[in-house]
Design a protein around this motif. Structure first.
Motif, PDB file in Angstrom:
ATOM      1  N   GLN A 208      -1.143   8.964  40.518  1.00 47.34           N
ATOM      2  CA  GLN A 208      -0.666   8.410  39.248  1.00 47.34           C
ATOM      3  C   GLN A 208       0.458   9.272  38.677  1.00 47.34           C
ATOM      4  OE1 GLN A 208      -4.181   8.139  36.837  1.00 47.34           O
ATOM      5  NE2 GLN A 208      -4.918   6.293  37.864  1.00 47.34           N
ATOM      6  N   LYS A 209       0.295  10.581  38.733  1.00 48.93           N
ATOM      7  CA  LYS A 209       1.324  11.487  38.217  1.00 48.93           C
ATOM      8  C   LYS A 209       2.597  11.371  39.037  1.00 48.93           C
ATOM      9  CE  LYS A 209      -1.780  14.844  36.118  1.00 48.93           C
ATOM     10  NZ  LYS A 209      -2.315  16.193  36.154  1.00 48.93           N
ATOM     11  N   MET A 210       2.446  11.270  40.345  1.00 44.59           N
ATOM     12  CA  MET A 210       3.620  11.136  41.198  1.00 44.59           C
ATOM     13  C   MET A 210       4.352   9.829  40.909  1.00 44.59           C
ATOM     14  SD  MET A 210       2.297  12.734  44.818  1.00 44.59           S
ATOM     15  CE  MET A 210       3.786  12.295  45.683  1.00 44.59           C
ATOM     16  N   ALA A 211       3.594   8.765  40.682  1.00 41.88           N
ATOM     17  CA  ALA A 211       4.209   7.480  40.365  1.00 41.88           C
ATOM     18  C   ALA A 211       4.951   7.559  39.037  1.00 41.88           C
ATOM     19  CB  ALA A 211       3.147   6.380  40.325  1.00 41.88           C
ATOM     20  N   THR A 212       4.376   8.256  38.067  1.00 48.89           N
ATOM     21  CA  THR A 212       5.020   8.415  36.762  1.00 48.89           C
ATOM     22  C   THR A 212       6.306   9.213  36.903  1.00 48.89           C
ATOM     23  OG1 THR A 212       2.903   8.315  35.598  1.00 48.89           O
ATOM     24  CG2 THR A 212       4.739   9.360  34.434  1.00 48.89           C
ATOM     25  N   VAL A 213       6.251  10.309  37.631  1.00 51.23           N
ATOM     26  CA  VAL A 213       7.444  11.138  37.839  1.00 51.23           C
ATOM     27  C   VAL A 213       8.510  10.346  38.582  1.00 51.23           C
ATOM     28  CG1 VAL A 213       8.317  13.173  39.065  1.00 51.23           C
ATOM     29  CG2 VAL A 213       6.234  13.344  37.697  1.00 51.23           C
ATOM     30  N   GLN A 214       8.090   9.614  39.599  1.00 45.54           N
ATOM     31  CA  GLN A 214       9.039   8.820  40.366  1.00 45.54           C
ATOM     32  C   GLN A 214       9.672   7.739  39.493  1.00 45.54           C
ATOM     33  OE1 GLN A 214       7.509   6.499  43.695  1.00 45.54           O
ATOM     34  NE2 GLN A 214       9.225   7.230  44.924  1.00 45.54           N
ATOM     35  N   HIS A 215       8.878   7.113  38.638  1.00 47.94           N
ATOM     36  CA  HIS A 215       9.403   6.091  37.732  1.00 47.94           C
ATOM     37  C   HIS A 215      10.439   6.702  36.787  1.00 47.94           C
ATOM     38  CE1 HIS A 215       9.459   2.480  35.289  1.00 47.94           C
ATOM     39  NE2 HIS A 215       9.233   3.220  34.224  1.00 47.94           N
ATOM     40  N   GLU A 216      10.129   7.875  36.244  1.00 48.38           N
ATOM     41  CA  GLU A 216      11.073   8.549  35.343  1.00 48.38           C
ATOM     42  C   GLU A 216      12.357   8.908  36.085  1.00 48.38           C
ATOM     43  OE1 GLU A 216       8.819  11.852  33.852  1.00 48.38           O
ATOM     44  OE2 GLU A 216       7.604  10.580  32.536  1.00 48.38           O
ATOM     45  N   GLU A 217      12.221   9.366  37.310  1.00 43.10           N
ATOM     46  CA  GLU A 217      13.397   9.750  38.103  1.00 43.10           C
ATOM     47  C   GLU A 217      14.258   8.525  38.407  1.00 43.10           C
ATOM     48  OE1 GLU A 217      15.634  12.632  38.991  1.00 43.10           O
ATOM     49  OE2 GLU A 217      13.551  13.214  38.699  1.00 43.10           O
ATOM     50  N   ILE A 218      13.614   7.400  38.683  1.00 42.67           N
ATOM     51  CA  ILE A 218      14.363   6.158  38.929  1.00 42.67           C
ATOM     52  C   ILE A 218      15.118   5.747  37.667  1.00 42.67           C
ATOM     53  CG2 ILE A 218      14.089   3.672  39.333  1.00 42.67           C
ATOM     54  CD1 ILE A 218      11.851   4.458  41.355  1.00 42.67           C
ATOM     55  N   GLU A 219      14.466   5.849  36.515  1.00 40.10           N
ATOM     56  CA  GLU A 219      15.145   5.517  35.258  1.00 40.10           C
ATOM     57  C   GLU A 219      16.334   6.438  35.019  1.00 40.10           C
ATOM     58  OE1 GLU A 219      12.287   5.479  32.093  1.00 40.10           O
ATOM     59  OE2 GLU A 219      11.512   3.516  32.671  1.00 40.10           O
TER      60      GLU A 219
END
Length: 97
Positions: free
Chosen positions: A31-42
């Motif tokens: 979940q944390k990795m998905a959140t970080v990845q989402h932020e990085e994509i943004e």
């Protein structure tokens, strides 16, 4: 019960509890990795949008002002490369590649 059987049951319980804890930790990590990845994509999308705006400004700029746009674009593209590297799990340090 005998001592051996008690010990085996105790270990089985500890192993099961540890497995459950490990699964929870893995889920939290995902979940944390998905959140970080989402932020990085943004962030990457923001950098690319800004690069497009700056590129249009570069095209329309007077000859003496284009160096400022060029520097701004180079900084943005550096951020884009770094973000993309982080998303792909690579180092952004060119000496590591």
């Amino acid at each position: 019960m005998n001592e051996k059987l008690d010990y085996v049951q105790k270990l089985e319980t500890q192993i099961a509890t540890t497995k459950d804890t490990l699964e929870k930790l893995k889920s939290e990590r995902d979940q944390k990795m998905a959140t970080v990845q989402h932020e990085e994509i943004e962030n990457l999308e923001t950098y690319l949008d800004q690069a497009n705006v700056d590129l249009k400004g570069l095209s329309a700029s007077a000859e003496d002002a284009w160096q400022e746009f060029k520097e701004s674009l180079e900084n943005l593209m550096s951020n884009v490369r770094a973000s993309l590297s982080r998303l792909l799990g690579k180092s952004s340090d060119p000496s590591d590649q």
